[in-house]
Design a protein around this motif. Structure first.
Motif, PDB file in Angstrom:
ATOM      1  N   ARG A  15     -31.526   0.391   0.063  1.00  0.00           N
ATOM      2  CA  ARG A  15     -30.232  -0.292  -0.123  1.00  0.00           C
ATOM      3  C   ARG A  15     -29.223   0.218   0.899  1.00  0.00           C
ATOM      4  O   ARG A  15     -28.456  -0.566   1.460  1.00  0.00           O
ATOM      5  N   ALA A  16     -29.245   1.514   1.162  1.00  0.00           N
ATOM      6  CA  ALA A  16     -28.332   2.079   2.158  1.00  0.00           C
ATOM      7  C   ALA A  16     -28.585   1.457   3.533  1.00  0.00           C
ATOM      8  O   ALA A  16     -27.644   1.160   4.271  1.00  0.00           O
ATOM      9  N   GLY A  17     -29.840   1.247   3.870  1.00  0.00           N
ATOM     10  CA  GLY A  17     -30.184   0.616   5.144  1.00  0.00           C
ATOM     11  C   GLY A  17     -29.709  -0.826   5.210  1.00  0.00           C
ATOM     12  O   GLY A  17     -29.223  -1.287   6.250  1.00  0.00           O
ATOM     13  N   ILE A  18     -29.834  -1.539   4.094  1.00  0.00           N
ATOM     14  CA  ILE A  18     -29.358  -2.919   4.031  1.00  0.00           C
ATOM     15  C   ILE A  18     -27.850  -2.961   4.249  1.00  0.00           C
ATOM     16  O   ILE A  18     -27.337  -3.766   5.036  1.00  0.00           O
ATOM     17  N   LEU A  19     -27.124  -2.076   3.584  1.00  0.00           N
ATOM     18  CA  LEU A  19     -25.672  -2.058   3.732  1.00  0.00           C
ATOM     19  C   LEU A  19     -25.257  -1.637   5.143  1.00  0.00           C
ATOM     20  O   LEU A  19     -24.258  -2.132   5.672  1.00  0.00           O
ATOM     21  N   ALA A  20     -26.037  -0.746   5.773  1.00  0.00           N
ATOM     22  CA  ALA A  20     -25.760  -0.367   7.163  1.00  0.00           C
ATOM     23  C   ALA A  20     -25.953  -1.574   8.081  1.00  0.00           C
ATOM     24  O   ALA A  20     -25.149  -1.792   9.004  1.00  0.00           O
ATOM     25  N   ASN A  21     -26.976  -2.369   7.826  1.00  0.00           N
ATOM     26  CA  ASN A  21     -27.200  -3.570   8.637  1.00  0.00           C
ATOM     27  C   ASN A  21     -26.113  -4.611   8.394  1.00  0.00           C
ATOM     28  O   ASN A  21     -25.709  -5.322   9.321  1.00  0.00           O
ATOM     29  N   ALA A  22     -25.612  -4.696   7.162  1.00  0.00           N
ATOM     30  CA  ALA A  22     -24.495  -5.600   6.871  1.00  0.00           C
ATOM     31  C   ALA A  22     -23.261  -5.171   7.667  1.00  0.00           C
ATOM     32  O   ALA A  22     -22.539  -6.010   8.212  1.00  0.00           O
ATOM     33  N   ALA A  23     -23.032  -3.867   7.744  1.00  0.00           N
ATOM     34  CA  ALA A  23     -21.892  -3.357   8.522  1.00  0.00           C
ATOM     35  C   ALA A  23     -22.061  -3.669  10.005  1.00  0.00           C
ATOM     36  O   ALA A  23     -21.085  -4.000  10.695  1.00  0.00           O
ATOM     37  N   LYS A  24     -23.289  -3.595  10.509  1.00  0.00           N
ATOM     38  CA  LYS A  24     -23.539  -3.947  11.910  1.00  0.00           C
ATOM     39  C   LYS A  24     -23.196  -5.419  12.154  1.00  0.00           C
ATOM     40  O   LYS A  24     -22.678  -5.778  13.213  1.00  0.00           O
ATOM     41  N   ALA A  25     -23.473  -6.263  11.163  1.00  0.00           N
ATOM     42  CA  ALA A  25     -23.164  -7.691  11.301  1.00  0.00           C
ATOM     43  C   ALA A  25     -21.670  -7.908  11.491  1.00  0.00           C
ATOM     44  O   ALA A  25     -21.259  -8.793  12.246  1.00  0.00           O
ATOM     45  N   VAL A  26     -20.854  -7.097  10.830  1.00  0.00           N
ATOM     46  CA  VAL A  26     -19.399  -7.195  11.015  1.00  0.00           C
ATOM     47  C   VAL A  26     -19.037  -6.873  12.466  1.00  0.00           C
ATOM     48  O   VAL A  26     -18.224  -7.562  13.089  1.00  0.00           O
ATOM     49  N   THR A  27     -19.671  -5.852  13.018  1.00  0.00           N
ATOM     50  CA  THR A  27     -19.440  -5.501  14.424  1.00  0.00           C
ATOM     51  C   THR A  27     -19.874  -6.638  15.338  1.00  0.00           C
ATOM     52  O   THR A  27     -19.161  -6.994  16.284  1.00  0.00           O
ATOM     53  N   TYR A  28     -21.016  -7.235  15.046  1.00  0.00           N
ATOM     54  CA  TYR A  28     -21.501  -8.347  15.870  1.00  0.00           C
ATOM     55  C   TYR A  28     -20.556  -9.548  15.783  1.00  0.00           C
ATOM     56  O   TYR A  28     -20.382 -10.274  16.772  1.00  0.00           O
ATOM     57  N   MET A  29     -19.940  -9.755  14.629  1.00  0.00           N
ATOM     58  CA  MET A  29     -18.955 -10.829  14.516  1.00  0.00           C
ATOM     59  C   MET A  29     -17.805 -10.594  15.495  1.00  0.00           C
ATOM     60  O   MET A  29     -17.340 -11.532  16.156  1.00  0.00           O
ATOM     61  N   THR A  30     -17.374  -9.352  15.607  1.00  0.00           N
ATOM     62  CA  THR A  30     -16.296  -9.008  16.543  1.00  0.00           C
ATOM     63  C   THR A  30     -16.721  -9.299  17.975  1.00  0.00           C
ATOM     64  O   THR A  30     -15.964  -9.882  18.756  1.00  0.00           O
ATOM     65  N   TYR A  31     -17.952  -8.898  18.326  1.00  0.00           N
ATOM     66  CA  TYR A  31     -18.463  -9.185  19.673  1.00  0.00           C
ATOM     67  C   TYR A  31     -18.448 -10.692  19.944  1.00  0.00           C
ATOM     68  O   TYR A  31     -18.020 -11.142  21.007  1.00  0.00           O
ATOM     69  N   ALA A  32     -18.958 -11.474  18.987  1.00  0.00           N
ATOM     70  CA  ALA A  32     -19.059 -12.924  19.177  1.00  0.00           C
ATOM     71  C   ALA A  32     -17.684 -13.562  19.303  1.00  0.00           C
ATOM     72  O   ALA A  32     -17.489 -14.459  20.130  1.00  0.00           O
ATOM     73  N   GLU A  33     -16.738 -13.107  18.498  1.00  0.00           N
ATOM     74  CA  GLU A  33     -15.388 -13.674  18.585  1.00  0.00           C
ATOM     75  C   GLU A  33     -14.763 -13.384  19.938  1.00  0.00           C
ATOM     76  O   GLU A  33     -14.118 -14.251  20.532  1.00  0.00           O
ATOM     77  N   LYS A  34     -14.978 -12.177  20.454  1.00  0.00           N
ATOM     78  CA  LYS A  34     -14.443 -11.845  21.781  1.00  0.00           C
ATOM     79  C   LYS A  34     -15.123 -12.665  22.875  1.00  0.00           C
ATOM     80  O   LYS A  34     -14.476 -13.133  23.795  1.00  0.00           O
ATOM     81  N   GLU A  35     -16.418 -12.836  22.758  1.00  0.00           N
ATOM     82  CA  GLU A  35     -17.149 -13.548  23.804  1.00  0.00           C
ATOM     83  C   GLU A  35     -16.871 -15.050  23.807  1.00  0.00           C
ATOM     84  O   GLU A  35     -16.668 -15.653  24.867  1.00  0.00           O
ATOM     85  N   PHE A  36     -16.870 -15.670  22.633  1.00  0.00           N
ATOM     86  CA  PHE A  36     -16.771 -17.125  22.569  1.00  0.00           C
ATOM     87  C   PHE A  36     -15.381 -17.642  22.217  1.00  0.00           C
ATOM     88  O   PHE A  36     -15.123 -18.829  22.330  1.00  0.00           O
ATOM     89  N   GLY A  37     -14.501 -16.763  21.750  1.00  0.00           N
ATOM     90  CA  GLY A  37     -13.124 -17.152  21.489  1.00  0.00           C
ATOM     91  C   GLY A  37     -12.896 -17.996  20.256  1.00  0.00           C
ATOM     92  O   GLY A  37     -11.883 -18.676  20.153  1.00  0.00           O
ATOM     93  N   ASP A  38     -13.846 -17.979  19.349  1.00  0.00           N
ATOM     94  CA  ASP A  38     -13.641 -18.701  18.095  1.00  0.00           C
ATOM     95  C   ASP A  38     -14.086 -17.836  16.922  1.00  0.00           C
ATOM     96  O   ASP A  38     -14.469 -16.689  17.103  1.00  0.00           O
ATOM     97  N   ARG A  39     -14.005 -18.365  15.733  1.00  0.00           N
ATOM     98  CA  ARG A  39     -14.353 -17.622  14.525  1.00  0.00           C
ATOM     99  C   ARG A  39     -15.860 -17.412  14.469  1.00  0.00           C
ATOM    100  O   ARG A  39     -16.634 -18.323  14.719  1.00  0.00           O
ATOM    101  N   ALA A  40     -16.271 -16.195  14.154  1.00  0.00           N
ATOM    102  CA  ALA A  40     -17.687 -15.879  13.965  1.00  0.00           C
ATOM    103  C   ALA A  40     -17.948 -15.662  12.476  1.00  0.00           C
ATOM    104  O   ALA A  40     -17.105 -15.100  11.769  1.00  0.00           O
ATOM    105  N   VAL A  41     -19.090 -16.142  12.025  1.00  0.00           N
ATOM    106  CA  VAL A  41     -19.471 -15.997  10.622  1.00  0.00           C
ATOM    107  C   VAL A  41     -20.835 -15.320  10.534  1.00  0.00           C
ATOM    108  O   VAL A  41     -21.710 -15.550  11.367  1.00  0.00           O
ATOM    109  N   ALA A  42     -20.983 -14.474   9.528  1.00  0.00           N
ATOM    110  CA  ALA A  42     -22.243 -13.790   9.274  1.00  0.00           C
ATOM    111  C   ALA A  42     -22.353 -13.579   7.765  1.00  0.00           C
ATOM    112  O   ALA A  42     -21.854 -12.584   7.245  1.00  0.00           O
ATOM    113  N   PRO A  43     -22.966 -14.505   7.058  1.00  0.00           N
ATOM    114  CA  PRO A  43     -23.017 -14.370   5.610  1.00  0.00           C
ATOM    115  C   PRO A  43     -23.695 -13.082   5.142  1.00  0.00           C
ATOM    116  O   PRO A  43     -23.336 -12.537   4.105  1.00  0.00           O
ATOM    117  N   HIS A  44     -24.602 -12.562   5.951  1.00  0.00           N
ATOM    118  CA  HIS A  44     -25.275 -11.324   5.565  1.00  0.00           C
ATOM    119  C   HIS A  44     -24.390 -10.092   5.745  1.00  0.00           C
ATOM    120  O   HIS A  44     -24.782  -8.984   5.393  1.00  0.00           O
TER     121      HIS A  44
END
Length: 114
Positions: A15-44
């Protein structure tokens, strides 16, 4: 405003690993928003706090939600070097819907683009 769907691994042995991967998804959303200039979504990035991936009905609900959200997006960006079964389903759905797919490594740099 267009949406960018973030695709990255969620599954992990604990479960800790799953939550760590969920936190990484938040970081990836930030990367995508900076790169593409629009809202990024990651339900996971947040569904693991609401649903249990180990319960088949809850996993099915989460995957269905992700597919419906993906259909509203103008692109899919894959982060990381591992493709999980859930990610494979999202990539296949994007291909079927004609949604452009971009591949990035964990640091948000271009690896490949389709």
């Amino acid at each position: 405003m267009s949406l960018t769907y973030v695709c990255s691994p969620l599954s992990a042995p604990t479960r800790a690993g799953i939550l760590a991967n969920a936190a990484k998804a938040v970081t990836y959303m930030t990367y995508a928003e900076k790169e593409f200039g629009d809202r990024a979504v990651a339900p996971h990035a947040y569904l693991p706090y609401l649903l249990d991936d180990e319960v088949p009905e809850e996993r099915a609900l989460a995957l269905d939600f992700g597919q419906k959200l993906l259909a509203m997006c103008s692109r899919l960006v894959v982060y990381g070097s591992r493709i999980s079964s859930g990610m494979r389903g999202e990539i296949t759905a994007a291909e079927r819907l004609g949604i452009p797919i971009y591949y990035r490594n964990g640091a948000g740099r271009l690896e490949d683009a389709m």
